[in-house]
Scaffold this motif. Structure first.
Motif, PDB file in Angstrom:
ATOM      1  N   ARG A 249      11.488  34.494   7.497  1.00  0.00           N
ATOM      2  CA  ARG A 249      10.452  33.483   7.293  1.00  0.00           C
ATOM      3  C   ARG A 249      11.065  32.105   7.033  1.00  0.00           C
ATOM      4  NH1 ARG A 249       7.974  35.323   2.724  1.00  0.00           N
ATOM      5  NH2 ARG A 249       6.371  36.490   3.834  1.00  0.00           N
TER       6      ARG A 249
ATOM      7  N   ILE B 119      10.082  28.428   5.604  1.00  0.00           N
ATOM      8  CA  ILE B 119       9.054  27.714   4.831  1.00  0.00           C
ATOM      9  C   ILE B 119       9.340  26.214   4.925  1.00  0.00           C
ATOM     10  CG2 ILE B 119       8.062  27.284   2.542  1.00  0.00           C
ATOM     11  CD1 ILE B 119       8.790  30.153   1.797  1.00  0.00           C
TER      12      ILE B 119
ATOM     13  N   ALA C 243       7.634  22.016  12.403  1.00  0.00           N
ATOM     14  CA  ALA C 243       7.125  23.398  12.316  1.00  0.00           C
ATOM     15  C   ALA C 243       6.848  23.937  13.716  1.00  0.00           C
ATOM     16  CB  ALA C 243       5.854  23.431  11.469  1.00  0.00           C
TER      17      ALA C 243
ATOM     18  N   LYS D  77       8.491  34.099  11.380  1.00  0.00           N
ATOM     19  CA  LYS D  77       7.307  33.257  11.162  1.00  0.00           C
ATOM     20  C   LYS D  77       7.686  31.911  10.531  1.00  0.00           C
ATOM     21  CE  LYS D  77       3.576  36.533  11.042  1.00  0.00           C
ATOM     22  NZ  LYS D  77       4.042  37.039  12.336  1.00  0.00           N
TER      23      LYS D  77
ATOM     24  N   LEU E 294       5.973  28.961   8.077  1.00  0.00           N
ATOM     25  CA  LEU E 294       4.871  28.722   7.149  1.00  0.00           C
ATOM     26  C   LEU E 294       4.981  27.295   6.614  1.00  0.00           C
ATOM     27  CD1 LEU E 294       2.606  30.022   5.358  1.00  0.00           C
ATOM     28  CD2 LEU E 294       4.417  30.626   3.739  1.00  0.00           C
TER      29      LEU E 294
ATOM     30  N   LEU F 126       3.669  24.791   3.785  1.00  0.00           N
ATOM     31  CA  LEU F 126       2.934  24.674   2.516  1.00  0.00           C
ATOM     32  C   LEU F 126       2.685  23.190   2.298  1.00  0.00           C
ATOM     33  CD1 LEU F 126       5.003  27.222   0.397  1.00  0.00           C
ATOM     34  CD2 LEU F 126       2.743  27.578   1.413  1.00  0.00           C
TER      35      LEU F 126
ATOM     36  N   LEU G 211       2.866  30.635  13.460  1.00  0.00           N
ATOM     37  CA  LEU G 211       2.872  29.471  12.592  1.00  0.00           C
ATOM     38  C   LEU G 211       1.616  29.468  11.724  1.00  0.00           C
ATOM     39  CD1 LEU G 211       3.686  25.878  13.811  1.00  0.00           C
ATOM     40  CD2 LEU G 211       1.761  26.298  12.322  1.00  0.00           C
ATOM     41  N   GLU G 212       1.813  29.291  10.437  1.00  0.00           N
ATOM     42  CA  GLU G 212       0.666  29.209   9.524  1.00  0.00           C
ATOM     43  C   GLU G 212       0.741  27.926   8.730  1.00  0.00           C
ATOM     44  OE1 GLU G 212      -0.758  32.623   7.041  1.00  0.00           O
ATOM     45  OE2 GLU G 212       1.049  33.517   7.920  1.00  0.00           O
ATOM     46  N   TRP G 213      -0.425  27.367   8.444  1.00  0.00           N
ATOM     47  CA  TRP G 213      -0.485  26.131   7.641  1.00  0.00           C
ATOM     48  C   TRP G 213      -1.382  26.393   6.438  1.00  0.00           C
ATOM     49  CZ3 TRP G 213      -4.913  22.505   7.602  1.00  0.00           C
ATOM     50  CH2 TRP G 213      -4.648  21.339   6.853  1.00  0.00           C
ATOM     51  N   ILE G 214      -0.819  26.245   5.242  1.00  0.00           N
ATOM     52  CA  ILE G 214      -1.590  26.465   4.011  1.00  0.00           C
ATOM     53  C   ILE G 214      -1.850  25.107   3.367  1.00  0.00           C
ATOM     54  CG2 ILE G 214      -1.711  27.735   1.819  1.00  0.00           C
ATOM     55  CD1 ILE G 214      -1.204  29.609   4.161  1.00  0.00           C
TER      56      ILE G 214
ATOM     57  N   GLY H 247      -1.566  25.443  -1.142  1.00  0.00           N
ATOM     58  CA  GLY H 247      -0.343  24.963  -0.508  1.00  0.00           C
ATOM     59  C   GLY H 247       0.526  24.027  -1.350  1.00  0.00           C
TER      60      GLY H 247
ATOM     61  N   GLY I 290      11.644  32.526   1.106  1.00  0.00           N
ATOM     62  CA  GLY I 290      11.898  32.149   2.497  1.00  0.00           C
ATOM     63  C   GLY I 290      13.345  32.402   2.859  1.00  0.00           C
TER      64      GLY I 290
END
Ligand SMILES: Cc1cc2nc3c(=O)[nH]c(=O)nc-3n(C[C@H](O)[C@H](O)[C@H](O)COP(=O)(O)OP(=O)(O)OC[C@H]3O[C@@H](n4cnc5c(N)ncnc54)[C@H](O)[C@@H]3O)c2cc1C
Lengths: 119, 436
Positions: free
Chosen positions: B185, B187, B205, B220, B222, B224, B253-256, B262, B283
């Motif tokens: 991961r 981050i 990202a 992945k 991520l 934050l 890809l994730e966006w918090i 976040g 991470g």
């Protein structure tokens, strides 16, 4: 109040071709406008200093026929010509700005500038 | 009366200072040697180097000196694609040599430690003094390491790079990305506003997510974020959906955002753990982009306000806090303009025209500025934002109404491909405009 000098030919072309005078919202008639020299320096960031850098995607502007220049800017402005960002940029300038820019670029030599600055 | 004070008096005269008017008129103008106005530029990054070139071009009689601690400059623009190996460091490496030799700019290399305002000299760490009549300050940004508990310059230089000054930091991130284990991961801790390059964290990202698809398909990325929105988020998210399964359970890809926990308050470098409002998470690569303020030099010179940024007159970029000093680039407060290289470049050009007008005793130029920014969502997928700015009657830089904006999202499939081509062309023409 600055004066703009542009070829009479162009002035005549504009008078014939211009359907309506375009003014971006906020630009009141009679306002002092930025000089073509300063506007053009901001174009240089993509089109090269004096419009004299050539890439696959961005055309050089130096030596461009002023009528072609004006026609292209109007087409971008009116969303008649697809662009990546020129459609959004052209909407910021008045007819006078564009005419002055056209004359500015028409007067510049059309040969490319050296641009290798890499270490 | 020294030759240089003649110019000073003329400027004061323009400013309407009645007391100096008589003095200027009484000065032995005819017999004085034509003084060369000495412009000294502090910081030879994007803003400073553009200023050197364009001030010299626009003002042939002026002496221009450019000072930076380094002879080599790495552009942040396109550094995100160096991280993923689209190209190497050479693409983002430049020197000041061409600007010095072509435009007669004097280069001074070393650490600037202060300015002696009484003697009008810039003080260098090695004891050298550089005399000036006018300063242009473009020191970029400083990273506020302690905005994230547990983060520091030392941590950034080893296990958790920021990659927000290009160069060694870019290489660190590139090497650490390659070392992420399969299924690992990444981050990215995004910064709070305002900061250098608003789309930068999201471009990074994206590029890392694309790299994962090719080299680490179960890995992945991520983000934050202490914010709930970011620039170009419409076209970015549309691109993420198309390319990275954004919003699905297969997302690379994730966006918090802040609203979902976040906000990161602390990091633990020893365990590679990040403490976010939504919980603790480990991470394999942790890229912390902390809060920012104007480059330290701006603070040393007394040019910053309580928030750590430099207030200026937005029509001339003259500092509100010091005489004969303009501040440009990321360090200054420039209304609607973002902290971008394009913006710094555009501000430098206005200042060149301001100097010309002031020295010639002509009216100040009517300001116009531009910013265009292409970001890569993938190597062949670009999105953009473009704006032209003017100064409104209140003296604030604003977008020209009815113009500018971000790439439309509901678009022809070839647009993002074209925008990616333009991104690469832009970097070439831009770098040439600044450095050659
Ligand atoms: C990942 C990333 C991607 C980006 N992509 C883009 C992009 O695509 N397009 C875009 O327009 N912008 C982009 N940017 C933003 C751009 O890099 C900055 O906005 C730009 O560099 C600002 O220029 P500046 O002159 O203010 O600062 P800088 O370019 O940082 O220059 C400051 C200079 O001052 C020198 N200096 C500071 N203090 C001293 C001292 N005490 N003594 C001697 N020298 C000193 C430094 O060495 C440095 O060279 C990106 C930024 C990042 C982080």
């Amino acid at each position: 109040m600055q004066t703009r000098v542009f070829p009479l030919v162009l002035a005549a072309a504009l008078a014939v071709a211009s359907p309506a005078v375009w003014t971006p919202a906020g630009a009141a008639d009679g306002d002092r406008r930025p000089t073509p020299d300063l506007i053009a320096q901001n174009c240089a960031t993509c089109h090269g200093m004096d419009g004299r850098v050539f890439t696959e995607a961005m055309p050089a502007l130096a030596g461009m026929d002023p009528e072609d220049f004006v026609a292209a800017m109007r087409a971008f402005r009116d969303d008649r010509r697809p662009g990546t960002i020129m459609d959004r940029i052209a909407k910021a300038f008045t007819e006078d700005d564009v005419a002055a820019l056209a004359a500015h670029y028409a007067a510049l030599p059309a040969d490319p500038l050296p641009q290798e600055a890499h270490r | 009366m020294s030759p240089n004070s003649l110019i000073l008096s003329r400027r004061r005269l323009l400013a309407g200072a009645a007391a100096t008017t008589g003095l200027a008129l009484a000065a032995p103008v005819v017999r004085a040697q034509p003084a060369r106005h000495r412009v000294v530029i502090l910081g030879g990054g994007i803003g400073g180097t553009t200023a050197a070139k364009y001030i010299a071009l626009t003002n042939p009689g002026v002496s221009v000196t450019l000072i930076d601690r380094d002879r080599t400059y790495y552009t942040c623009p396109r550094s995100n694609d160096v991280i993923v190996g689209v190209h190497d460091m050479r693409t983002i490496t430049f020197t000041h040599d061409a600007v010095m030799s072509r435009y007669g700019v004097t280069g001074v290399f070393g650490e600037i430690v202060g300015v002696d305002r009484d003697r009008r000299q810039v003080a260098m760490a090695d004891g050298t003094r550089v005399p000036y009549d006018r300063l242009i300050v473009s020191p970029g940004v400083d990273l506020v390491y302690d905005s994230v508990w547990g983060y520091s310059e030392e941590v950034a230089d080893t296990v958790m790079p920021h990659g927000w000054h290009a160069g060694r930091q870019t290489e660190l991130l590139r090497d650490q990305l390659k070392a992420v284990p399969q299924g690992g991961r990444v981050i990215i801790v995004a910064p709070p506003n305002p900061y250098r390059c608003p789309p930068g964290p999201y471009e990074r990202a994206s590029m890392m997510a694309e790299w994962m698809q090719h080299h680490n398909p179960t890995g992945k990325v991520l983000i934050l974020d202490p914010k709930n929105a970011f620039t170009k988020d419409g076209p970015f998210k549309a691109g993420w959906e198309r390319l990275y399964g954004f919003g699905t359970d297969k997302a690379v890809l994730e966006w918090i955002p802040a609203a979902e926990g976040g906000l990161v308050s602390a990091v633990e470098p020893g365990t590679m753990t990040v403490e976010a409002a939504g919980g603790r998470i480990r991470g394999d690569l942790v890229n912390v982009i902390p809060a920012m303020r104007a480059g330290r030099l701006a603070g040393t010179l007394g040019l910053t306000n309580g928030d750590g940024w430099c207030p200026v007159d937005q029509s001339t970029f003259r500092s509100d806090l010091a005489e004969d000093t303009h501040v440009i680039g990321d360090a200054c407060i420039a209304g609607a303009m973002p902290k971008s290289g394009y913006a710094a470049n555009s501000q430098a050009k206005l200042v060149a025209h301001v100097i010309r007008a002031e020295l010639a005793g002509e009216p100040l130029p009517v300001p116009t500025f531009a910013n265009a920014c292409y970001s890569l969502v993938g190597e062949s997928y670009g999105v953009s934002i473009a704006s032209i700015y003017e100064v409104d009657p209140a003296g604030e830089i604003v977008n020209v109404a009815g113009s500018g904006g971000v790439s439309p999202v509901d678009d022809a499939p070839n647009r993002p491909v074209l925008e990616a081509v333009y991104q690469k062309n832009w970097h070439r023409t831009f770098a040439a405009d600044v450095f050659s």
